[in-house]
Write an enzyme that holds these catalytic residues in place. Structure first.
Site, PDB file in Angstrom:
ATOM      1  N   LYS A 197       0.859  -1.201   0.000  1.00 42.25           N
ATOM      2  CA  LYS A 197       0.000   0.000   0.000  1.00 42.25           C
ATOM      3  C   LYS A 197       0.893   1.249   0.000  1.00 42.25           C
ATOM      4  O   LYS A 197       0.708   2.152  -0.807  1.00 42.25           O
ATOM      5  CB  LYS A 197      -0.889   0.013   1.240  1.00 42.25           C
ATOM      6  CG  LYS A 197      -1.524   1.357   1.559  1.00 42.25           C
ATOM      7  CD  LYS A 197      -2.440   1.335   2.758  1.00 42.25           C
ATOM      8  CE  LYS A 197      -1.765   1.555   4.063  1.00 42.25           C
ATOM      9  NZ  LYS A 197      -1.493   2.958   4.416  1.00 42.25           N
ATOM     10  N   ASN A 198       1.874   1.271   0.894  1.00 43.30           N
ATOM     11  CA  ASN A 198       2.667   2.496   1.093  1.00 43.30           C
ATOM     12  C   ASN A 198       3.700   2.752   0.006  1.00 43.30           C
ATOM     13  O   ASN A 198       4.298   3.820  -0.015  1.00 43.30           O
ATOM     14  CB  ASN A 198       3.302   2.502   2.486  1.00 43.30           C
ATOM     15  CG  ASN A 198       2.236   2.669   3.558  1.00 43.30           C
ATOM     16  OD1 ASN A 198       1.075   2.957   3.261  1.00 43.30           O
ATOM     17  ND2 ASN A 198       2.625   2.471   4.802  1.00 43.30           N
ATOM     18  N   ARG A 212      -4.606  10.952   3.933  1.00 45.24           N
ATOM     19  CA  ARG A 212      -3.671  12.068   4.005  1.00 45.24           C
ATOM     20  C   ARG A 212      -2.555  12.008   2.957  1.00 45.24           C
ATOM     21  O   ARG A 212      -2.008  13.022   2.561  1.00 45.24           O
ATOM     22  CB  ARG A 212      -3.072  12.200   5.390  1.00 45.24           C
ATOM     23  CG  ARG A 212      -2.778  10.897   6.067  1.00 45.24           C
ATOM     24  CD  ARG A 212      -2.305  11.057   7.491  1.00 45.24           C
ATOM     25  NE  ARG A 212      -1.594  12.259   7.702  1.00 45.24           N
ATOM     26  CZ  ARG A 212      -2.133  13.370   8.225  1.00 45.24           C
ATOM     27  NH1 ARG A 212      -3.399  13.367   8.538  1.00 45.24           N
ATOM     28  NH2 ARG A 212      -1.443  14.441   8.400  1.00 45.24           N
ATOM     29  N   CYS A 239      -5.471  13.117  12.502  1.00 39.88           N
ATOM     30  CA  CYS A 239      -5.512  11.682  12.246  1.00 39.88           C
ATOM     31  C   CYS A 239      -5.532  11.006  13.613  1.00 39.88           C
ATOM     32  O   CYS A 239      -5.021  11.541  14.595  1.00 39.88           O
ATOM     33  CB  CYS A 239      -4.256  11.307  11.450  1.00 39.88           C
ATOM     34  SG  CYS A 239      -3.890   9.566  11.508  1.00 39.88           S
ATOM     35  N   ARG A 278       0.309  14.674  12.820  1.00 39.10           N
ATOM     36  CA  ARG A 278       0.867  14.397  11.495  1.00 39.10           C
ATOM     37  C   ARG A 278       0.877  15.648  10.592  1.00 39.10           C
ATOM     38  O   ARG A 278       0.277  15.678   9.528  1.00 39.10           O
ATOM     39  CB  ARG A 278       0.132  13.242  10.833  1.00 39.10           C
ATOM     40  CG  ARG A 278       0.281  11.953  11.647  1.00 39.10           C
ATOM     41  CD  ARG A 278      -0.442  10.793  11.060  1.00 39.10           C
ATOM     42  NE  ARG A 278       0.252  10.281   9.873  1.00 39.10           N
ATOM     43  CZ  ARG A 278      -0.228   9.270   9.136  1.00 39.10           C
ATOM     44  NH1 ARG A 278      -1.384   8.728   9.443  1.00 39.10           N
ATOM     45  NH2 ARG A 278       0.433   8.840   8.080  1.00 39.10           N
ATOM     46  N   ASP A 291       4.579   0.753  12.271  1.00 40.34           N
ATOM     47  CA  ASP A 291       3.375   0.094  11.737  1.00 40.34           C
ATOM     48  C   ASP A 291       3.250  -1.351  12.205  1.00 40.34           C
ATOM     49  O   ASP A 291       2.240  -1.991  11.924  1.00 40.34           O
ATOM     50  CB  ASP A 291       3.389   0.126  10.205  1.00 40.34           C
ATOM     51  CG  ASP A 291       3.206   1.536   9.678  1.00 40.34           C
ATOM     52  OD1 ASP A 291       3.390   1.752   8.477  1.00 40.34           O
ATOM     53  OD2 ASP A 291       2.907   2.427  10.497  1.00 40.34           O
ATOM     54  N   ILE A 336       7.529   7.356  17.124  1.00 42.49           N
ATOM     55  CA  ILE A 336       7.239   8.028  15.855  1.00 42.49           C
ATOM     56  C   ILE A 336       5.965   8.868  15.966  1.00 42.49           C
ATOM     57  O   ILE A 336       5.946  10.037  15.591  1.00 42.49           O
ATOM     58  CB  ILE A 336       7.102   7.007  14.702  1.00 42.49           C
ATOM     59  CG1 ILE A 336       8.351   6.118  14.611  1.00 42.49           C
ATOM     60  CG2 ILE A 336       6.786   7.704  13.380  1.00 42.49           C
ATOM     61  CD1 ILE A 336       9.621   6.826  14.183  1.00 42.49           C
ATOM     62  N   ARG A 356      -8.531  -0.463   4.783  1.00 44.81           N
ATOM     63  CA  ARG A 356      -7.659   0.559   4.185  1.00 44.81           C
ATOM     64  C   ARG A 356      -6.328  -0.059   3.791  1.00 44.81           C
ATOM     65  O   ARG A 356      -5.683   0.381   2.857  1.00 44.81           O
ATOM     66  CB  ARG A 356      -7.364   1.670   5.201  1.00 44.81           C
ATOM     67  CG  ARG A 356      -8.551   2.488   5.578  1.00 44.81           C
ATOM     68  CD  ARG A 356      -8.122   3.737   6.305  1.00 44.81           C
ATOM     69  NE  ARG A 356      -7.141   4.484   5.500  1.00 44.81           N
ATOM     70  CZ  ARG A 356      -6.732   5.704   5.825  1.00 44.81           C
ATOM     71  NH1 ARG A 356      -7.164   6.270   6.914  1.00 44.81           N
ATOM     72  NH2 ARG A 356      -5.873   6.359   5.068  1.00 44.81           N
TER      73      ARG A 356
HETATM   74  C1  EPZ Z   1       4.186   7.005   6.395  1.00 48.39           C
HETATM   75  O1  EPZ Z   1       3.398   8.048   6.932  1.00 48.39           O
HETATM   76  C2  EPZ Z   1       3.275   5.796   6.305  1.00 48.39           C
HETATM   77  N1  EPZ Z   1       2.145   6.083   5.411  1.00 48.39           N
HETATM   78  C3  EPZ Z   1       2.756   5.433   7.695  1.00 48.39           C
HETATM   79  O2  EPZ Z   1       1.992   4.232   7.573  1.00 48.39           O
HETATM   80  C4  EPZ Z   1       3.951   5.148   8.598  1.00 48.39           C
HETATM   81  O3  EPZ Z   1       3.495   4.870   9.903  1.00 48.39           O
HETATM   82  C5  EPZ Z   1       4.871   6.384   8.620  1.00 48.39           C
HETATM   83  O4  EPZ Z   1       5.286   6.699   7.275  1.00 48.39           O
HETATM   84  C6  EPZ Z   1       6.119   6.160   9.459  1.00 48.39           C
HETATM   85  O5  EPZ Z   1       6.819   5.057   8.989  1.00 48.39           O
HETATM   86  C7  EPZ Z   1       2.341   6.018   4.067  1.00 48.39           C
HETATM   87  O6  EPZ Z   1       3.429   5.751   3.591  1.00 48.39           O
HETATM   88  C8  EPZ Z   1       1.149   6.305   3.211  1.00 48.39           C
HETATM   89  P1  EPZ Z   1       6.196  10.469   8.426  1.00 48.39           P
HETATM   90  P2  EPZ Z   1       3.962   9.571   6.903  1.00 48.39           P
HETATM   91  O7  EPZ Z   1       6.101  11.713   7.609  1.00 48.39           O
HETATM   92  O8  EPZ Z   1       4.758   9.788   5.691  1.00 48.39           O
HETATM   93  C9  EPZ Z   1       6.212  13.835  11.791  1.00 48.39           C
HETATM   94  C10 EPZ Z   1       0.139   2.836   7.833  1.00 48.39           C
HETATM   95  O9  EPZ Z   1      -0.318   2.295   8.857  1.00 48.39           O
HETATM   96  N2  EPZ Z   1       6.182  14.805  10.671  1.00 48.39           N
HETATM   97  O10 EPZ Z   1       7.415   9.620   8.307  1.00 48.39           O
HETATM   98  O11 EPZ Z   1       2.809  10.470   7.182  1.00 48.39           O
HETATM   99  C11 EPZ Z   1       4.918  13.042  11.895  1.00 48.39           C
HETATM  100  O12 EPZ Z   1       3.974  13.756  12.655  1.00 48.39           O
HETATM  101  C12 EPZ Z   1       0.594   4.273   7.899  1.00 48.39           C
HETATM  102  O13 EPZ Z   1       0.289   2.271   6.722  1.00 48.39           O
HETATM  103  C13 EPZ Z   1       6.232  16.162  10.965  1.00 48.39           C
HETATM  104  O14 EPZ Z   1       6.295  16.558  12.133  1.00 48.39           O
HETATM  105  O15 EPZ Z   1       4.926   9.554   8.179  1.00 48.39           O
HETATM  106  C14 EPZ Z   1       5.360  11.783  12.583  1.00 48.39           C
HETATM  107  O16 EPZ Z   1       5.407  12.006  13.978  1.00 48.39           O
HETATM  108  C15 EPZ Z   1       0.308   4.912   9.248  1.00 48.39           C
HETATM  109  N3  EPZ Z   1       6.201  17.065   9.933  1.00 48.39           N
HETATM  110  C16 EPZ Z   1       6.790  11.569  12.066  1.00 48.39           C
HETATM  111  O17 EPZ Z   1       7.200  12.830  11.512  1.00 48.39           O
HETATM  112  C17 EPZ Z   1       6.130  16.653   8.619  1.00 48.39           C
HETATM  113  O18 EPZ Z   1       6.125  17.532   7.729  1.00 48.39           O
HETATM  114  C18 EPZ Z   1       6.890  10.523  10.958  1.00 48.39           C
HETATM  115  O19 EPZ Z   1       5.964  10.877   9.952  1.00 48.39           O
HETATM  116  C19 EPZ Z   1       6.071  15.280   8.347  1.00 48.39           C
HETATM  117  C20 EPZ Z   1       6.108  14.364   9.373  1.00 48.39           C
END
Ligand code: EPZ
Length: 417
Positions: free
Chosen positions: A22-23, A92, A116, A121, A304, A326, A396
């Site tokens: 998916k990701n 998102r 979320c 996020r 995850d 995270i 999802r």
């Molecule tokens: C991706 O989300 C995945 N989703 C998530 O999987 C996964 O948990 C996550 O990466 C971490 O591995 C997809 O790929 C579609 P991040 P993403 O940006 O990109 C903070 C699932 O269950 N952050 O790496 O949104 C954020 O709040 C989903 O399949 C900022 O502060 O994750 C978080 O605490 C859930 N500012 C941390 O970084 C930003 O601009 C990691 O978020 C961006 C992120």
């Protein structure tokens, strides 16, 4: 709404095949905005989030055929540069269209994703990077309005190794003028898969999968065919299903090297894992040893997989400590696990799990994607019956999970609520 009815206590055995990631699929679909023409993406899982991404691309004007396994996407006809709140709030990752729209058309209006269940996020790091590349960014009425005559290469250093931010800026930089360097980039396999697609399209990218990615902008990209990598989180979920039921399962079409951190922790817990002829055999043991985990960016322990692993630790001998580093609110499965008889105490971002002898089945409610998977795992291990409601969360990210588990001998069925 549907719910799952599970009669637990069955040892899982037999063969199961992992679907595409998916990701990886979501950003790869979005990258086709940069490559008008006949893109063909295969090994795409049939999931709600895939359908949502297709709706976003169609809302922009793209022509899409199919919604799973093989999906053909032509973004040649894209003429609308807006992704609305209705779609972005359901998924998102849709915000990732912003960079490619800016790169191709010089303007875009994309809804901010909003909150979320698992955390705030924000996308501040995405927007900061686009601004560094010369985009003019305004936030009005819950939307990001962005303009850029032509994005230019920049040196970007992420405060946090953000998966989406790394994917977003890698796509935006592919056709920017000059060179972009992403430092403290995320290293997930899904980022490498996206980079492989962009390079096939004609992009110049080095270092994907490391914490420093170098992108040299090119004039334009061309459409491609690509097979998406297997879903490592679905694979990891099946590994824990085998472990928690004391079963013996052979998992096909997974990439074990994408799950090193999980594999080492499962082996510490006493689970037998053998990778032979591209089939991963997982044998649960009668006794599960308690093991501590800390979630970290890849290649650390994946957030995850935290809920699923915690569920396994609920039935281990002794106490284990689970720390979630995270997301700020990713323990919503805990209150539901307590209903099975788990012994878990939360303090901030740490949960202390004391192993109990057994779970007793109970009616529980899914709250987010991976939490719902952990409740299914608990139901498989519990005695008597478990009902998991609100399983649209599950749909999802897991393709036909109940069918795949039934194929391994689980007594599980989906019924209308
Ligand atoms: C991706 O989300 C995945 N989703 C998530 O999987 C996964 O948990 C996550 O990466 C971490 O591995 C997809 O790929 C579609 P991040 P993403 O940006 O990109 C903070 C699932 O269950 N952050 O790496 O949104 C954020 O709040 C989903 O399949 C900022 O502060 O994750 C978080 O605490 C859930 N500012 C941390 O970084 C930003 O601009 C990691 O978020 C961006 C992120």
């Amino acid at each position: 709404m549907d719910k799952l009815i599970i009669k637990g206590g069955k040892k899982l055995s037999g063969d199961v095949t992992v679907s595409g990631s998916k990701n990886a699929s979501l950003p790869i679909f979005i990258s086709t905005i940069l490559a008008p023409g006949a893109n063909e993406i295969s090994n795409v899982p049939f999931l709600r989030d895939i359908n949502t991404t297709i709706k976003v691309l169609e809302q922009l004007g793209a022509r899409v055929e199919g919604n799973g396994n093989v999906v053909r996407i032509d973004t040649g006809p894209v003429a609308n540069h807006e992704a609305t709140y209705e779609l972005v709030k359901t998924m998102r990752a849709s915000v990732l269209v912003l960079g490619p729209l800016l790169a191709r058309f010089g303007k875009a209006r994309v809804s901010l994703p909003g909150g979320c269940a698992i955390g705030a996020r924000p996308i501040n790091l995405h927007l900061k990077g686009l601004a560094a590349m010369g985009a003019e960014i305004n936030l009005t009425h819950g939307y990001v309005e962005a303009k850029a005559r032509r994005l230019k290469g920049a040196r970007i250093n992420f405060d946090i190794a953000t998966v989406g931010g790394t994917e977003h800026l890698m796509m935006a930089a592919a056709t920017a003028k000059g060179e972009t360097i992403l430092e403290n980039a995320a290293r997930e396999p899904e980022i490498v898969d996206l980079a492989d697609v962009l390079v096939k399209m004609g992009a110049k990218i080095e270092g994907a999968g490391t914490d420093t990615i170098r992108i040299t902008g090119v004039e334009g990209l061309s459409p491609v065919a690509h097979r998406v990598i297997p879903d490592r989180i679905e694979a990891g979920t099946f590994m824990i299903a085998a472990a928690i039921t004391g079963g013996d399962v052979r998992i096909h079409d997974m990439r074990l090297e994408h799950l090193d951190a999980l594999v080492f922790k499962l082996q510490d817990a006493g689970v037998e894992i053998v990778n032979k002829d591209n089939v991963v055999r997982v044998k649960g043991s009668r006794k599960i040893r308690s093991v501590n985990i800390k979630t970290r960016p890849y290649p650390g322990f994946p957030t995850d997989m935290q809920a699923q692993f915690m569920t396994l630790m609920c039935l281990a001998d002794g106490a284990s400590v689970v720390s979630e580093n995270i997301f700020e609110n990713r323990f919503m499965h805990v209150s539901e696990l307590l209903r099975f008889g788990a012994d878990i105490v939360i303090e901030g971002n740490t949960a202390t799990v004391k192993g109990v002898k057994k779970f007793s089945g109970a009616p529980v409610m899914a709250t987010d994607l991976r939490a719902s998977a952990s409740l299914v795992l608990a139901g498989l291990a519990a005695d008597n019956t478990t009902e998991v409601s609100r399983i649209y969360h599950l749909d999802r990210g897991y393709e036909a999970l109940e069918k795949k588990l039934a194929g391994l001998g689980a007594d599980i069925q989906r019924v209308k609520e």
